[in-house]
Scaffold this active site. Structure first.
Site, short mmCIF file in Angstrom:
data_model
loop_
_atom_site.label_atom_id
_atom_site.label_comp_id
_atom_site.label_asym_id
_atom_site.label_seq_id
_atom_site.Cartn_x
_atom_site.Cartn_y
_atom_site.Cartn_z
N TYR A 157 0.83 -1.20 0.00
CA TYR A 157 0.00 0.00 0.00
C TYR A 157 0.87 1.26 0.00
O TYR A 157 1.69 1.43 0.90
CB TYR A 157 -0.91 -0.05 1.23
CG TYR A 157 -1.60 1.23 1.60
CD1 TYR A 157 -2.38 1.93 0.69
CD2 TYR A 157 -1.48 1.75 2.90
CE1 TYR A 157 -3.03 3.10 1.06
CE2 TYR A 157 -2.13 2.92 3.27
CZ TYR A 157 -2.89 3.59 2.34
OH TYR A 157 -3.53 4.76 2.70
N ASP A 206 -1.59 -6.50 9.37
CA ASP A 206 -2.66 -5.54 9.10
C ASP A 206 -3.81 -6.30 8.44
O ASP A 206 -3.71 -6.71 7.29
CB ASP A 206 -2.12 -4.44 8.17
CG ASP A 206 -3.12 -3.32 7.93
OD1 ASP A 206 -4.33 -3.60 7.94
OD2 ASP A 206 -2.70 -2.17 7.71
N LYS A 245 -12.99 -0.72 5.88
CA LYS A 245 -13.17 -1.55 4.68
C LYS A 245 -14.31 -2.55 4.83
O LYS A 245 -15.17 -2.67 3.96
CB LYS A 245 -11.87 -2.29 4.36
CG LYS A 245 -10.63 -1.40 4.35
CD LYS A 245 -10.73 -0.25 3.36
CE LYS A 245 -9.47 0.60 3.39
NZ LYS A 245 -9.54 1.76 2.47
#
Length: 465
Positions: free
Chosen positions: A145, A230, A272
């Site tokens: 990311y 994560d 999300k």
């Protein structure tokens, strides 16, 4: 005389990355079906807008929660006054139960080991402050990311060393890649404090296998370092294989009786899975009491409002709703993912096989005018300015191979996604682009030359960092 701090004047935030530059171009000329039909379609934002109707329906059926009432009586004053930064117990309990539910209730979580933060961005940075000193390094598998260059490094002073993964095995983590990254850190005189992975992966949209998780745990055990997992996309897994949390593998392999147990930390968020990035709800889960204590103190700089916690504690405590939401949301993500993959395949563009997330990892290597990162940027600019799509180039994700792009599919309507696919089809079908493709196919036959160009471009890119 300079009156600003070095931090205010430095250019290490990462805002000049093509990932963020694409956003800027979109904001100057955003697509709107009525007001601006020729504008840029935002495919660079990993946002889940597919299940808002489910959330809105729940709010309609539970007016007390949204009106800050309990049993019909207002608790506005109670929520508006000062709250301890440890968080509302009811919300923390509801959140850890939701985390267990997403993991098939194969693992349970203790709310006393949970630290609330203003989103996953804050959670990751807080962990960096807890685990690393300025100049220490974390190893991250590529592609990763783009925001991590900001979140992990900008204020903490920590460094990132890439674990170089390639398309040859679907960008899977290997023992040799881990060891090479560790040696690279040593060559740079950096002390490695840990490994950070995203599971499911952003930008790949793939889940880590048990084999990879076991490899990572063995590695951090041998090196006596930390592992951050994560897991903010854990509830978006829409195809097999199912999501496996690092916590599950820890327990299966009896790591709770070793020092590794305290060196594995999980980051979670509702941005999300529930599509609520604006609510800024993130969390750190750690078995290390000192990390929990320090992170809790640091969380006072980025708290979640009491009103948000109260509302979401009510929503997450409704087990019938959460079970239905997770299942239906995954079905909708699967349908939308298939729509994008199928549409791209029909115009000769393939995607990495994936089973999670809000995006596809798209292979456009055959569309490059040259097998270099310059060629990738040339193609990216055409897609942004000529095609009118903001997608994220692989180089912004530190991918080692030119020609990969991340394309998001859940932040728009089905009609808008269809328009995006049609725009890309027109671009691929254009005569000028066919010439580019033919030139590239011809150059690909010269394999030795292509490899030389790739090494040269990669080395140049490394020097630029």
């Amino acid at each position: 005389m300079k009156l600003l701090s070095k931090k205010a004047m430095c250019n290490s935030h990462g805002q000049d990355s093509s990932y963020f530059l694409g956003w800027e171009e979109y904001e100057k000329n955003p697509y709107d079906v009525i007001r601006n039909p020729k504008g840029i379609i935002q495919m660079g934002l990993a946002e889940n807008q597919l299940s808002f109707d489910l959330l809105e329906s729940w709010l309609t059926q539970n007016p007390d929660a949204a009106a800050f009432k309990r049993n019909g009586d207002s608790i506005f004053r109670e929520l508006a006054l000062f709250q301890d930064y440890h968080g509302l117990p009811a919300f923390k309990d509801a959140l850890v139960q939701f985390m267990s539910e997403i993991r098939g209730n194969k693992v349970s979580f203790d709310s006393n080991k949970l630290v609330l933060t203003a989103g996953a961005t804050s959670a990751n940075e807080t962990l960096m402050f807890c685990l690393a000193d300025p100049g220490d390094a974390f190893l991250l598998p590529t592609p990763y990311y783009p925001g991590f260059d900001r979140d992990l490094k900008w204020r903490t002073g920590a460094e990132i060393v890439p674990i170089q993964c390639t398309s040859s095995n679907g960008f899977r983590i290997t023992e040799s890649a881990l060891e090479e990254a560790y040696k690279e850190a040593e060559r740079r005189n950096l002390r490695v404090k840990g490994v950070l992975v995203t599971n499911p992966s952003n930008p790949l949209g793939t889940t880590l296998t048990k084999k990879e998780l076991q490899l990572l745990l063995t590695f951090v055990s041998t090196k006596q370092i930390h592992l951050i997992s994560d897991e903010i996309y854990s509830g978006t897994v829409f195809n097999s294989p199912k999501f496996v949390s690092v916590m599950e593998v820890l327990i299966e392999n009896n790591y709770m009786y070793t020092d590794v147990w305290d060196r594995v930390h999980i980051v979670y968020s509702l941005s999300k899975d529930l599509g609520l990035p604006g609510f800024r709800v993130g969390a750190i889960y750690s078995n290390d009491d000192m990390v929990v204590s320090a992170a809790t103190k640091m969380s006072s700089f980025g708290l979640i409002s009491s009103q948000t916690q109260y509302l979401l504690s009510s929503l997450l405590s409704d087990k019938k709703f959460t079970k239905n939401y997770v299942s239906e949301n995954q079905n909708r993500l699967k349908k939308r993912h298939e729509m994008l993959v199928r549409g791209l395949k029909q115009i000769g563009i393939r995607c990495l096989e994936s089973n999670a997330g809000l995006f596809c990892w798209v292979d456009m290597r055959h569309l490059l005018s040259s097998n270099t990162f310059d060629g990738e940027m040339e193609l990216w600019k055409k897609i942004v300015y000529e095609v009118g799509l903001n997608i994220s180039p692989g180089s912004s994700c530190h991918c080692t191979e030119p020609g990969w792009f991340r394309a998001c599919f859940a932040n728009m309507s089905e009609d808008t996604l269809n328009i995006a696919i049609q725009r890309l089809k027109a671009f691929v079908d254009s005569s000028d682009n066919k010439d580019d493709i033919q030139n590239q196919q011809h150059s690909n036959k010269k394999k030795s030359f292509s490899k030389w160009v790739f090494r040269l471009s990669f080395n140049e890119r490394q020097r630029e960092r």
